[in-house]
Scaffold this motif. Structure first.
Motif, PDB file in Angstrom:
ATOM      1  N   MET A   1       0.852  -1.189   0.000  1.00  0.00           N
ATOM      2  CA  MET A   1       0.000   0.000   0.000  1.00  0.00           C
ATOM      3  C   MET A   1       0.890   1.243   0.000  1.00  0.00           C
ATOM      4  O   MET A   1       1.819   1.353   0.791  1.00  0.00           O
ATOM      5  CB  MET A   1      -0.916   0.009   1.231  1.00  0.00           C
ATOM      6  CG  MET A   1      -1.870   1.203   1.303  1.00  0.00           C
ATOM      7  SD  MET A   1      -2.970   1.094   2.752  1.00  0.00           S
ATOM      8  CE  MET A   1      -1.810   1.393   4.081  1.00  0.00           C
ATOM      9  N   SER A   2       0.600   2.212  -0.857  1.00  0.00           N
ATOM     10  CA  SER A   2       1.376   3.444  -0.917  1.00  0.00           C
ATOM     11  C   SER A   2       0.993   4.369   0.224  1.00  0.00           C
ATOM     12  O   SER A   2      -0.047   4.211   0.857  1.00  0.00           O
ATOM     13  CB  SER A   2       1.153   4.137  -2.261  1.00  0.00           C
ATOM     14  OG  SER A   2      -0.213   4.447  -2.423  1.00  0.00           O
ATOM     15  N   ASP A   3       1.882   5.352   0.498  1.00  0.00           N
ATOM     16  CA  ASP A   3       1.650   6.254   1.623  1.00  0.00           C
ATOM     17  C   ASP A   3       0.351   7.035   1.476  1.00  0.00           C
ATOM     18  O   ASP A   3      -0.306   7.347   2.464  1.00  0.00           O
ATOM     19  CB  ASP A   3       2.829   7.221   1.764  1.00  0.00           C
ATOM     20  CG  ASP A   3       4.098   6.515   2.220  1.00  0.00           C
ATOM     21  OD1 ASP A   3       3.984   5.410   2.781  1.00  0.00           O
ATOM     22  OD2 ASP A   3       5.190   7.072   2.010  1.00  0.00           O
ATOM     23  N   ASP A   4      -0.019   7.396   0.251  1.00  0.00           N
ATOM     24  CA  ASP A   4      -1.232   8.191   0.060  1.00  0.00           C
ATOM     25  C   ASP A   4      -2.355   7.368  -0.549  1.00  0.00           C
ATOM     26  O   ASP A   4      -3.275   7.914  -1.139  1.00  0.00           O
ATOM     27  CB  ASP A   4      -0.939   9.416  -0.810  1.00  0.00           C
ATOM     28  CG  ASP A   4      -0.527   9.039  -2.235  1.00  0.00           C
ATOM     29  OD1 ASP A   4      -0.371   7.831  -2.520  1.00  0.00           O
ATOM     30  OD2 ASP A   4      -0.372   9.950  -3.064  1.00  0.00           O
ATOM     31  N   GLY A   5      -2.295   6.056  -0.388  1.00  0.00           N
ATOM     32  CA  GLY A   5      -3.339   5.210  -0.950  1.00  0.00           C
ATOM     33  C   GLY A   5      -3.304   5.168  -2.460  1.00  0.00           C
ATOM     34  O   GLY A   5      -4.293   4.822  -3.095  1.00  0.00           O
ATOM     35  N   GLY A   6      -2.167   5.513  -3.049  1.00  0.00           N
ATOM     36  CA  GLY A   6      -2.050   5.473  -4.503  1.00  0.00           C
ATOM     37  C   GLY A   6      -2.596   6.683  -5.212  1.00  0.00           C
ATOM     38  O   GLY A   6      -2.699   6.680  -6.449  1.00  0.00           O
ATOM     39  N   LEU A   7      -2.928   7.757  -4.470  1.00  0.00           N
ATOM     40  CA  LEU A   7      -3.568   8.909  -5.096  1.00  0.00           C
ATOM     41  C   LEU A   7      -2.654   9.629  -6.079  1.00  0.00           C
ATOM     42  O   LEU A   7      -3.099  10.060  -7.149  1.00  0.00           O
ATOM     43  CB  LEU A   7      -4.066   9.887  -4.029  1.00  0.00           C
ATOM     44  CG  LEU A   7      -5.286   9.419  -3.231  1.00  0.00           C
ATOM     45  CD1 LEU A   7      -5.601  10.416  -2.126  1.00  0.00           C
ATOM     46  CD2 LEU A   7      -6.496   9.248  -4.146  1.00  0.00           C
ATOM     47  N   THR A   8      -1.379   9.761  -5.743  1.00  0.00           N
ATOM     48  CA  THR A   8      -0.463  10.457  -6.659  1.00  0.00           C
ATOM     49  C   THR A   8      -0.405   9.743  -7.999  1.00  0.00           C
ATOM     50  O   THR A   8      -0.496  10.372  -9.068  1.00  0.00           O
ATOM     51  CB  THR A   8       0.936  10.546  -6.037  1.00  0.00           C
ATOM     52  OG1 THR A   8       0.865  11.296  -4.825  1.00  0.00           O
ATOM     53  CG2 THR A   8       1.907  11.218  -6.995  1.00  0.00           C
ATOM     54  N   GLY A   9      -0.279   8.433  -7.954  1.00  0.00           N
ATOM     55  CA  GLY A   9      -0.252   7.665  -9.190  1.00  0.00           C
ATOM     56  C   GLY A   9      -1.566   7.705  -9.936  1.00  0.00           C
ATOM     57  O   GLY A   9      -1.587   7.783 -11.176  1.00  0.00           O
ATOM     58  N   GLN A  10      -2.692   7.676  -9.208  1.00  0.00           N
ATOM     59  CA  GLN A  10      -3.996   7.710  -9.852  1.00  0.00           C
ATOM     60  C   GLN A  10      -4.239   9.056 -10.526  1.00  0.00           C
ATOM     61  O   GLN A  10      -4.794   9.114 -11.634  1.00  0.00           O
ATOM     62  CB  GLN A  10      -5.100   7.424  -8.828  1.00  0.00           C
ATOM     63  CG  GLN A  10      -5.113   6.012  -8.272  1.00  0.00           C
ATOM     64  CD  GLN A  10      -5.515   4.974  -9.297  1.00  0.00           C
ATOM     65  OE1 GLN A  10      -5.923   5.290 -10.416  1.00  0.00           O
ATOM     66  NE2 GLN A  10      -5.400   3.710  -8.928  1.00  0.00           N
ATOM     67  N   ARG A  11      -3.830  10.129  -9.888  1.00  0.00           N
ATOM     68  CA  ARG A  11      -3.981  11.453 -10.512  1.00  0.00           C
ATOM     69  C   ARG A  11      -3.175  11.534 -11.803  1.00  0.00           C
ATOM     70  O   ARG A  11      -3.675  12.030 -12.826  1.00  0.00           O
ATOM     71  CB  ARG A  11      -3.512  12.543  -9.549  1.00  0.00           C
ATOM     72  CG  ARG A  11      -4.361  12.729  -8.309  1.00  0.00           C
ATOM     73  CD  ARG A  11      -3.629  13.644  -7.338  1.00  0.00           C
ATOM     74  NE  ARG A  11      -4.313  13.764  -6.057  1.00  0.00           N
ATOM     75  CZ  ARG A  11      -3.737  14.260  -4.953  1.00  0.00           C
ATOM     76  NH1 ARG A  11      -2.479  14.691  -5.013  1.00  0.00           N
ATOM     77  NH2 ARG A  11      -4.411  14.342  -3.835  1.00  0.00           N
ATOM     78  N   ALA A  12      -1.943  11.050 -11.760  1.00  0.00           N
ATOM     79  CA  ALA A  12      -1.090  11.085 -12.953  1.00  0.00           C
ATOM     80  C   ALA A  12      -1.666  10.201 -14.061  1.00  0.00           C
ATOM     81  O   ALA A  12      -1.633  10.557 -15.245  1.00  0.00           O
ATOM     82  CB  ALA A  12       0.316  10.632 -12.596  1.00  0.00           C
ATOM     83  N   ARG A  13      -2.178   9.032 -13.682  1.00  0.00           N
ATOM     84  CA  ARG A  13      -2.766   8.134 -14.681  1.00  0.00           C
ATOM     85  C   ARG A  13      -3.978   8.764 -15.352  1.00  0.00           C
ATOM     86  O   ARG A  13      -4.139   8.679 -16.576  1.00  0.00           O
ATOM     87  CB  ARG A  13      -3.162   6.807 -14.017  1.00  0.00           C
ATOM     88  CG  ARG A  13      -3.696   5.767 -15.004  1.00  0.00           C
ATOM     89  CD  ARG A  13      -4.318   4.592 -14.278  1.00  0.00           C
ATOM     90  NE  ARG A  13      -5.380   5.007 -13.386  1.00  0.00           N
ATOM     91  CZ  ARG A  13      -6.602   5.360 -13.791  1.00  0.00           C
ATOM     92  NH1 ARG A  13      -6.902   5.384 -15.087  1.00  0.00           N
ATOM     93  NH2 ARG A  13      -7.518   5.698 -12.908  1.00  0.00           N
ATOM     94  N   ALA A  69      -9.027   4.637  -3.917  1.00  0.00           N
ATOM     95  CA  ALA A  69      -8.430   5.474  -4.955  1.00  0.00           C
ATOM     96  C   ALA A  69      -8.736   4.947  -6.347  1.00  0.00           C
ATOM     97  O   ALA A  69      -9.023   5.709  -7.264  1.00  0.00           O
ATOM     98  CB  ALA A  69      -6.918   5.563  -4.741  1.00  0.00           C
ATOM     99  N   ARG A  70      -8.693   3.616  -6.512  1.00  0.00           N
ATOM    100  CA  ARG A  70      -9.016   3.032  -7.822  1.00  0.00           C
ATOM    101  C   ARG A  70     -10.465   3.277  -8.198  1.00  0.00           C
ATOM    102  O   ARG A  70     -10.790   3.532  -9.360  1.00  0.00           O
ATOM    103  CB  ARG A  70      -8.714   1.537  -7.813  1.00  0.00           C
ATOM    104  CG  ARG A  70      -7.241   1.191  -7.824  1.00  0.00           C
ATOM    105  CD  ARG A  70      -7.031  -0.275  -8.143  1.00  0.00           C
ATOM    106  NE  ARG A  70      -7.685  -1.150  -7.175  1.00  0.00           N
ATOM    107  CZ  ARG A  70      -7.131  -1.587  -6.051  1.00  0.00           C
ATOM    108  NH1 ARG A  70      -5.877  -1.205  -5.740  1.00  0.00           N
ATOM    109  NH2 ARG A  70      -7.780  -2.389  -5.228  1.00  0.00           N
TER     110      ARG A  70
END
Length: 396
Positions: A1-13, A69-70
């Motif tokens: 699990m990422s520190d921010d629940g994967g939000l940084t990656g989801q925003r970029a995606r 986040a997903r």
């Protein structure tokens, strides 16, 4: 699990997917900046709802931050359900692609005064305030719980936008006066005249139209009408206090048919697969607005030369009238109908009319609104037209 629940990656995606799909409007580059400054996760509740094929199940941020986040960033064309009422969605964060396209259609500029109709979680009000400027956005929300939530999220984002509780469909602009732009986030079949009155001459109204599509109107210079073109294809939640729209899906069709035998059966010379064309679907939505239509593909089974495959088409009006188109023998489909009206025939007539018009797309249609009538048209305001039922008077 990422520190921010994967939000940084989801925003970029999401940003990359919007770019790849051509969803960042060239005429409104500010939208990409606003999405980055005000990501949708800042306006999402801690619990979302995911459809698992049978029912909506909770996705809690505290329990499953990556899954949350997903769900929130499901895709360009994916809304995130944020509230259920009686087991059905009653609020959501709209699909990012539709939000960007509708705000592009609004032609929003700094200094414009905006009425955001249907606050929800406050994301579109926030995006509008980011563009228009401090103190220029007023938003109406019928649900006090949602209104309070949105106020908090807007304040946390440092935005000066007013959220008021009230029924915008049946009331005028809070505080009176006029705005330059009106943006609605829930679907109405017809435009309340109070919306037109609330927008200055030359101003814009962008709203989801019924069960399919959204429209951008411009108010006439004399303020006596508004008209404009269909700008996109999307499905939005409807006005909570309007009569409920008929449900879609096989179960809804079965409930209307109620086991009745067909009263009419006739062979068709049309391929029912044509009803999967979304341009035709939109034309049917214009011509037979209360027709609910769904196509199904039955599992593969052995067929002889006289038993072809093809979709099954189910149609109903949410009341007592229904129709079905099923593959028939000899390669010719069969239309079955029952109930007080022949809704299948209405669909076939509208289909033929669409073909006669040259198989137009949804962008070839528009809407005109006056104080006492509304209609959709094809090609130009003086072209073929179809009436739109008027809304109930305010206060009813």
């Amino acid at each position: 699990m990422s520190d921010d629940g994967g939000l940084t990656g989801q925003r970029a995606r999401l940003d990359a997917e919007m770019e790849r799909c051509g969803q960042w409007p060239a005429d409104s580059p500010w939208l990409r900046e606003a999405f980055a400054a005000l990501p949708r996760d800042r306006f999402a509740p801690q619990r979302l709802w995911r459809w698992d094929g049978w029912a909506y199940v909770p996705v809690d941020r505290a329990v499953d931050p990556d899954g949350w986040a997903r769900e929130l960033y499901g895709g360009v064309h994916s809304a995130a359900v944020t509230q259920l009422t009686d087991g059905l969605p009653s609020s959501s964060l709209s699909a990012p692609g539709a939000v960007a396209d509708m705000l592009d259609s609004l032609r929003l500029e700094p200094g414009h005064r905006v009425w955001d109709v249907g606050t929800g979680q406050g994301w579109t009000a926030a995006l509008s305030a980011w563009r228009a400027g401090p103190g220029l956005v007023v938003s109406s929300e019928v649900d006090e719980g949602l209104a309070g939530f949105a106020r908090g999220r807007l304040a946390d984002a440092g935005l000066d936008a007013q959220v008021l509780t009230g029924d915008a469909t049946r009331g005028g602009l809070p505080g009176g006066g006029q705005v330059d732009r009106l943006h609605a986030t829930y679907a109405v079949e017809s435009v309340p005249w109070s919306w037109v009155e609330a927008v200055r001459p030359g101003g814009r109204i962008v709203y989801p139209w019924g069960r399919l599509g959204y429209v951008a109107l411009t108010v006439a210079e004399d303020g006596a009408s508004a008209r404009g073109w269909v700008h996109g294809l999307a499905q939005f939640m409807g006005d909570r206090r309007a009569p409920a729209q008929a449900s879609s899906g096989p179960a809804a069709h079965a409930a209307v048919r109620a086991g009745a035998d067909p009263q009419v059966r006739r062979v068709l010379d049309r391929d029912p697969a044509g009803l999967e064309d979304w341009d035709l679907r939109f034309a049917l939505r214009v011509a037979v607005p209360d027709a609910v239509l769904v196509t199904e593909h039955e599992p593969d089974e052995p067929h002889g030369p006289d038993g072809p495959h093809g979709p099954v088409v189910l149609v109903h009006d949410g009341d007592r009238s229904w129709a079905e188109v099923r593959p028939g023998t000899g390669g010719r489909p069969v239309l079955l109908q029952g109930g007080p009206r022949r809704i299948g025939d209405e669909v076939m007539v509208a289909w033929a009319q669409w073909e006669g018009l040259g198989r137009p797309g949804l962008y070839d249609y528009g809407v005109t609104v006056t104080p006492d009538s509304q209609w959709a048209w094809h090609g130009s305001p003086d072209g073929p037209r179809w009436p739109i039922a008027q809304p109930a008077p305010a206060g009813r």
